[in-house]
Design a protein around this motif. Sequence first.
Motif, PDB file in Angstrom:
ATOM      1  N   ARG A 165      15.556  28.210 -38.517  1.00  0.00           N
ATOM      2  CA  ARG A 165      16.495  27.421 -37.726  1.00  0.00           C
ATOM      3  C   ARG A 165      17.412  28.254 -36.851  1.00  0.00           C
ATOM      4  N   SER A 166      17.435  29.541 -37.040  1.00  0.00           N
ATOM      5  CA  SER A 166      18.360  30.369 -36.260  1.00  0.00           C
ATOM      6  C   SER A 166      17.728  30.765 -34.930  1.00  0.00           C
ATOM      7  N   ARG A 167      18.601  31.128 -33.997  1.00  0.00           N
ATOM      8  CA  ARG A 167      18.153  31.575 -32.684  1.00  0.00           C
ATOM      9  C   ARG A 167      18.844  32.890 -32.378  1.00  0.00           C
ATOM     10  N   PRO A 168      18.201  33.754 -31.602  1.00  0.00           N
ATOM     11  CA  PRO A 168      18.857  35.004 -31.219  1.00  0.00           C
ATOM     12  C   PRO A 168      20.112  34.740 -30.402  1.00  0.00           C
ATOM     13  N   LEU A 169      21.107  35.607 -30.550  1.00  0.00           N
ATOM     14  CA  LEU A 169      22.364  35.443 -29.819  1.00  0.00           C
ATOM     15  C   LEU A 169      22.152  35.496 -28.315  1.00  0.00           C
ATOM     16  N   GLU A 170      21.160  36.250 -27.872  1.00  0.00           N
ATOM     17  CA  GLU A 170      20.893  36.346 -26.436  1.00  0.00           C
ATOM     18  C   GLU A 170      20.527  34.972 -25.860  1.00  0.00           C
ATOM     19  N   ASP A 171      19.769  34.177 -26.616  1.00  0.00           N
ATOM     20  CA  ASP A 171      19.419  32.836 -26.153  1.00  0.00           C
ATOM     21  C   ASP A 171      20.655  31.963 -26.024  1.00  0.00           C
ATOM     22  N   CYS A 172      21.557  32.063 -26.997  1.00  0.00           N
ATOM     23  CA  CYS A 172      22.789  31.267 -26.965  1.00  0.00           C
ATOM     24  C   CYS A 172      23.667  31.682 -25.796  1.00  0.00           C
ATOM     25  N   ALA A 173      23.752  32.962 -25.507  1.00  0.00           N
ATOM     26  CA  ALA A 173      24.564  33.442 -24.388  1.00  0.00           C
ATOM     27  C   ALA A 173      24.002  32.914 -23.075  1.00  0.00           C
ATOM     28  N   ALA A 174      22.681  32.906 -22.957  1.00  0.00           N
ATOM     29  CA  ALA A 174      22.060  32.394 -21.736  1.00  0.00           C
ATOM     30  C   ALA A 174      22.354  30.905 -21.572  1.00  0.00           C
ATOM     31  N   LEU A 175      22.316  30.155 -22.660  1.00  0.00           N
ATOM     32  CA  LEU A 175      22.623  28.733 -22.587  1.00  0.00           C
ATOM     33  C   LEU A 175      24.073  28.499 -22.190  1.00  0.00           C
ATOM     34  N   LEU A 188      31.316  21.878 -38.960  1.00  0.00           N
ATOM     35  CA  LEU A 188      30.968  21.269 -37.683  1.00  0.00           C
ATOM     36  C   LEU A 188      29.705  21.909 -37.115  1.00  0.00           C
ATOM     37  N   TYR A 189      29.657  23.220 -37.135  1.00  0.00           N
ATOM     38  CA  TYR A 189      28.492  23.942 -36.628  1.00  0.00           C
ATOM     39  C   TYR A 189      27.241  23.586 -37.430  1.00  0.00           C
ATOM     40  N   LEU A 190      27.355  23.659 -38.750  1.00  0.00           N
ATOM     41  CA  LEU A 190      26.186  23.383 -39.589  1.00  0.00           C
ATOM     42  C   LEU A 190      25.700  21.951 -39.425  1.00  0.00           C
ATOM     43  N   GLY A 248      21.905  20.918 -37.676  1.00  0.00           N
ATOM     44  CA  GLY A 248      21.254  19.680 -38.095  1.00  0.00           C
ATOM     45  C   GLY A 248      21.197  19.453 -39.594  1.00  0.00           C
ATOM     46  N   TYR A 249      22.058  20.100 -40.349  1.00  0.00           N
ATOM     47  CA  TYR A 249      22.089  19.874 -41.789  1.00  0.00           C
ATOM     48  C   TYR A 249      22.802  18.563 -42.091  1.00  0.00           C
ATOM     49  N   ALA A 250      22.380  17.912 -43.170  1.00  0.00           N
ATOM     50  CA  ALA A 250      23.058  16.708 -43.642  1.00  0.00           C
ATOM     51  C   ALA A 250      24.352  17.111 -44.342  1.00  0.00           C
ATOM     52  N   VAL A 251      25.241  16.146 -44.546  1.00  0.00           N
ATOM     53  CA  VAL A 251      26.522  16.426 -45.197  1.00  0.00           C
ATOM     54  C   VAL A 251      26.292  17.051 -46.573  1.00  0.00           C
ATOM     55  N   ARG A 252      25.336  16.543 -47.295  1.00  0.00           N
ATOM     56  CA  ARG A 252      25.032  17.075 -48.632  1.00  0.00           C
ATOM     57  C   ARG A 252      24.617  18.547 -48.545  1.00  0.00           C
ATOM     58  N   GLU A 253      23.789  18.884 -47.558  1.00  0.00           N
ATOM     59  CA  GLU A 253      23.339  20.264 -47.394  1.00  0.00           C
ATOM     60  C   GLU A 253      24.484  21.173 -46.963  1.00  0.00           C
ATOM     61  N   SER A 266      32.623  15.020 -50.164  1.00  0.00           N
ATOM     62  CA  SER A 266      33.791  14.326 -49.607  1.00  0.00           C
ATOM     63  C   SER A 266      34.656  15.282 -48.790  1.00  0.00           C
ATOM     64  N   THR A 267      34.743  16.534 -49.224  1.00  0.00           N
ATOM     65  CA  THR A 267      35.520  17.528 -48.485  1.00  0.00           C
ATOM     66  C   THR A 267      34.878  17.803 -47.134  1.00  0.00           C
ATOM     67  N   VAL A 268      33.559  17.923 -47.127  1.00  0.00           N
ATOM     68  CA  VAL A 268      32.849  18.163 -45.867  1.00  0.00           C
ATOM     69  C   VAL A 268      33.033  16.979 -44.927  1.00  0.00           C
ATOM     70  N   SER A 269      32.908  15.758 -45.447  1.00  0.00           N
ATOM     71  CA  SER A 269      33.093  14.564 -44.611  1.00  0.00           C
ATOM     72  C   SER A 269      34.493  14.527 -44.020  1.00  0.00           C
ATOM     73  N   THR A 270      35.482  14.857 -44.839  1.00  0.00           N
ATOM     74  CA  THR A 270      36.866  14.871 -44.366  1.00  0.00           C
ATOM     75  C   THR A 270      37.056  15.927 -43.289  1.00  0.00           C
ATOM     76  N   ARG A 271      36.513  17.108 -43.505  1.00  0.00           N
ATOM     77  CA  ARG A 271      36.661  18.180 -42.516  1.00  0.00           C
ATOM     78  C   ARG A 271      35.964  17.838 -41.214  1.00  0.00           C
ATOM     79  N   LEU A 272      34.809  17.196 -41.295  1.00  0.00           N
ATOM     80  CA  LEU A 272      34.112  16.779 -40.077  1.00  0.00           C
ATOM     81  C   LEU A 272      34.946  15.745 -39.318  1.00  0.00           C
ATOM     82  N   GLN A 273      35.516  14.791 -40.050  1.00  0.00           N
ATOM     83  CA  GLN A 273      36.338  13.765 -39.416  1.00  0.00           C
ATOM     84  C   GLN A 273      37.568  14.394 -38.756  1.00  0.00           C
ATOM     85  N   ARG A 274      38.229  15.283 -39.445  1.00  0.00           N
ATOM     86  CA  ARG A 274      39.413  15.937 -38.884  1.00  0.00           C
ATOM     87  C   ARG A 274      39.050  16.828 -37.705  1.00  0.00           C
ATOM     88  N   ALA A 275      37.907  17.485 -37.788  1.00  0.00           N
ATOM     89  CA  ALA A 275      37.463  18.332 -36.675  1.00  0.00           C
ATOM     90  C   ALA A 275      37.205  17.486 -35.434  1.00  0.00           C
TER      91      ALA A 275
END
Length: 157
Positions: free
Chosen positions: A78-88, A114-116, A121-126, A136-145
Amino acid sequence: MSDEEFTGYAQEFAGTVYRVAFHTCKNAADSEDVLQDVLLKLYQEKTPFESREHVRRWLIRVAVNQSRKLLRSAWFRRSRPLEDCAALLEEAAPEESGVFQAVMNLPQKYRTPLYLYYYEGYAVREVASLCGLKESTVSTRLQRARQKLKQMLEEGS
């Protein structure tokens, strides 16, 4: 195995293990990780070796297996090289780079989930499992973010 034997084997075969890993991973950092894992397995190995050649073959086999294991891992797929991200990022529209900057200005505890969740594309559980948090902590942090991002983007407009 004594510490002296381990040190001798590590010094003698580290280059070989690194090169085997590099040919599989095609990445210096991942090859170093594989080398570290292989040397750790060598240090923990309880079975006596017959000869130095036996150690060498064993290390190469373990290096190949560890390299393949790394390539099969979810992180590597699932990871991408940093060079690809910089180009995007360079090609992104100004409003998209504003979103990126807003995300980067969030506190770390909000950025990571938020990133994950959104980028990887990870689910909240993952995400909870990866971060060592409750769902519940992840859900709260996503909502606050999301709230903080909305507020930051509205202020910037």
